[in-house]
Design an enzyme around this catalytic site. Structure first.
Site, PDB file in Angstrom:
ATOM      1  N   LYS A 180      -3.082 -11.100  -9.690  1.00 50.13           N
ATOM      2  CA  LYS A 180      -3.946 -11.675  -8.671  1.00 50.13           C
ATOM      3  C   LYS A 180      -5.232 -10.834  -8.532  1.00 50.13           C
ATOM      4  O   LYS A 180      -5.167  -9.609  -8.505  1.00 50.13           O
ATOM      5  CB  LYS A 180      -3.186 -11.648  -7.340  1.00 50.13           C
ATOM      6  CG  LYS A 180      -3.930 -12.218  -6.173  1.00 50.13           C
ATOM      7  CD  LYS A 180      -3.081 -12.057  -4.907  1.00 50.13           C
ATOM      8  CE  LYS A 180      -3.480 -10.832  -4.109  1.00 50.13           C
ATOM      9  NZ  LYS A 180      -4.658 -11.021  -3.296  1.00 50.13           N
ATOM     10  N   LYS A 183      -9.403  -6.423  -4.890  1.00 54.50           N
ATOM     11  CA  LYS A 183     -10.125  -5.158  -4.866  1.00 54.50           C
ATOM     12  C   LYS A 183      -9.183  -3.983  -5.161  1.00 54.50           C
ATOM     13  O   LYS A 183      -9.496  -3.076  -5.915  1.00 54.50           O
ATOM     14  CB  LYS A 183     -10.716  -5.017  -3.454  1.00 54.50           C
ATOM     15  CG  LYS A 183     -11.539  -3.795  -3.234  1.00 54.50           C
ATOM     16  CD  LYS A 183     -12.973  -4.058  -3.616  1.00 54.50           C
ATOM     17  CE  LYS A 183     -13.674  -2.741  -3.822  1.00 54.50           C
ATOM     18  NZ  LYS A 183     -14.681  -2.798  -4.844  1.00 54.50           N
ATOM     19  N   LYS A 208       0.830  -1.203   0.000  1.00 56.26           N
ATOM     20  CA  LYS A 208       0.000   0.000   0.000  1.00 56.26           C
ATOM     21  C   LYS A 208       0.866   1.255   0.000  1.00 56.26           C
ATOM     22  O   LYS A 208       0.577   2.221  -0.699  1.00 56.26           O
ATOM     23  CB  LYS A 208      -0.982  -0.025   1.163  1.00 56.26           C
ATOM     24  CG  LYS A 208      -2.067  -1.032   0.867  1.00 56.26           C
ATOM     25  CD  LYS A 208      -3.166  -1.096   1.878  1.00 56.26           C
ATOM     26  CE  LYS A 208      -4.214  -2.094   1.383  1.00 56.26           C
ATOM     27  NZ  LYS A 208      -4.544  -3.121   2.368  1.00 56.26           N
TER      28      LYS A 208
END
Ligand code: TRP
Length: 321
Positions: A189, A192, A110
């Protein structure tokens, strides 16, 4: 065996959620005492819209029930209905080395994508450890991406036990290799956060379009495709179609003369059929909103009995009682 797993309500649930976590969870409810929950506190690290959260919580719970979770066979609840998780999370945070959290891939990913992190995002694995340890869980079915978080949980539990004496059960991750790398429409992969998901439920037209968006290479129809087993449509087909049909499509790709468009159409049909019964169930359930409230509140009551007991044990161990 005491099984526990959670799912974040951060948007519509997708095939990665289903094959990585939900389907194994549904199967496991037959095999042991199972605790499953909607991780709404966790969703606060990435969703900042109250109404969106409210809707996503209900949708995730309905999706899970429609996919076969049986509240008679497992304890199904909403994380924030059991605020004991938060207190335990604090106790655990005081024995958690910063380095352990700094090494977490999901956090590092992130950061790398430019997200400016809040403290909740950094402390995410500690809350997850509390979720797991507060039910004396032995087994945690999760997708591969969450394996490290379960390992962190083990480290934290071992550390707390070492500092304050035996208190927590040390849990094991349960990972299904065959369904833990589910490709999204761009071949990465399915996740979301990559915006490459195919949802479990939704409008037919939109989902058909989505499946047709699966990214393939530019080889012509005629060309043989010796790498057909790595084709993401084939990989998805293996999950939703009879093995014989998936093998057949793979064979045709290898031989050449079989186009990606046809392959994707077949994939859509099989996927649509795979979830047909669940889709019907979901419609039934969403027509009776009281049912969901009832299920979740009964689940929270049952969960709280165990959570209070284990939290009490931890408070005792560290001298708060
Ligand atoms: N982090 C998990 C996910 O994003 C959700 C989760 C929260 C969870 N707490 C958990 C999973 C405890 C297993 C056990 O998928």
């Amino acid at each position: 065996m005491r099984i526990l797993s959670g799912i974040q309500p951060s948007g519509a649930l997708h095939l990665g959620n289903y094959f990585g976590m939900m389907r194994p969870a549904v199967e496991l409810q037959e095999q042991g005492e199972a605790y499953y929950f909607i991780a709404d506190y966790h969703s606060m690290t990435s969703v900042f819209d109250a109404e969106q959260r409210r809707t996503s919580i209900r949708n995730a719970a309905l999706d899970f029930l429609a996919c076969g979770l049986d509240p008679e066979k497992c304890v199904f609840f909403r994380q924030s209905d059991v605020p004991e998780h938060i207190e335990l999370s604090w106790l655990l945070s005081t024995v958690t080395p910063l380095g352990l959290l700094e090494r977490c891939h999901s956090y590092k990913d992130k950061l790398a994508r430019g997200l400016s992190p809040n403290h909740g995002l950094f402390a995410y694995p500690v809350l997850m450890a509390a979720d797991i340890l507060i039910y004396d869980s032995t087994s945690v079915p999760v997708g591969k991406d969450q394996k490290q978080h379960v390992e962190v949980t083990r480290d934290i539990a071992i550390k707390f036990n070492a500092v304050y004496g035996e208190c927590f059960v040390i849990p094991q991750p349960m990972i299904r290799e065959e369904s833990s790398n589910i490709p999204g429409i761009d071949g990465q992969k399915m996740s979301k956060s990559y915006g490459n998901t195919i949802d479990i439920f939704g409008a037919e037209k939109k989902l058909r379009q989505r499946v047709m968006e699966l990214v393939m290479d530019s080889r012509s129809i005629d060309e043989p495709k010796p790498d057909a087993d790595r084709n993401s449509a084939v990989q998805l087909l293996r999950l939703v179609a009879a093995p014989k049909l998936a093998r057949e499509c793979e064979k045709r790709l290898r031989a050449g003369g079989y186009g990606y468009g046809t392959l994707k159409k077949t994939l859509f049909e099989q996927y649509w059929e795979y979830f047909r019964k669940m889709r019907e169930k979901r419609e039934e359930l969403s027509a009776q909103p009281d049912y969901l409230d009832e299920v979740l509140s009964q689940g929270a009551e049952k969960a709280r009995i165990v959570a209070r007991e284990v939290l009490g044990r931890a408070r005792q161990a560290c001298g708060l009682e």
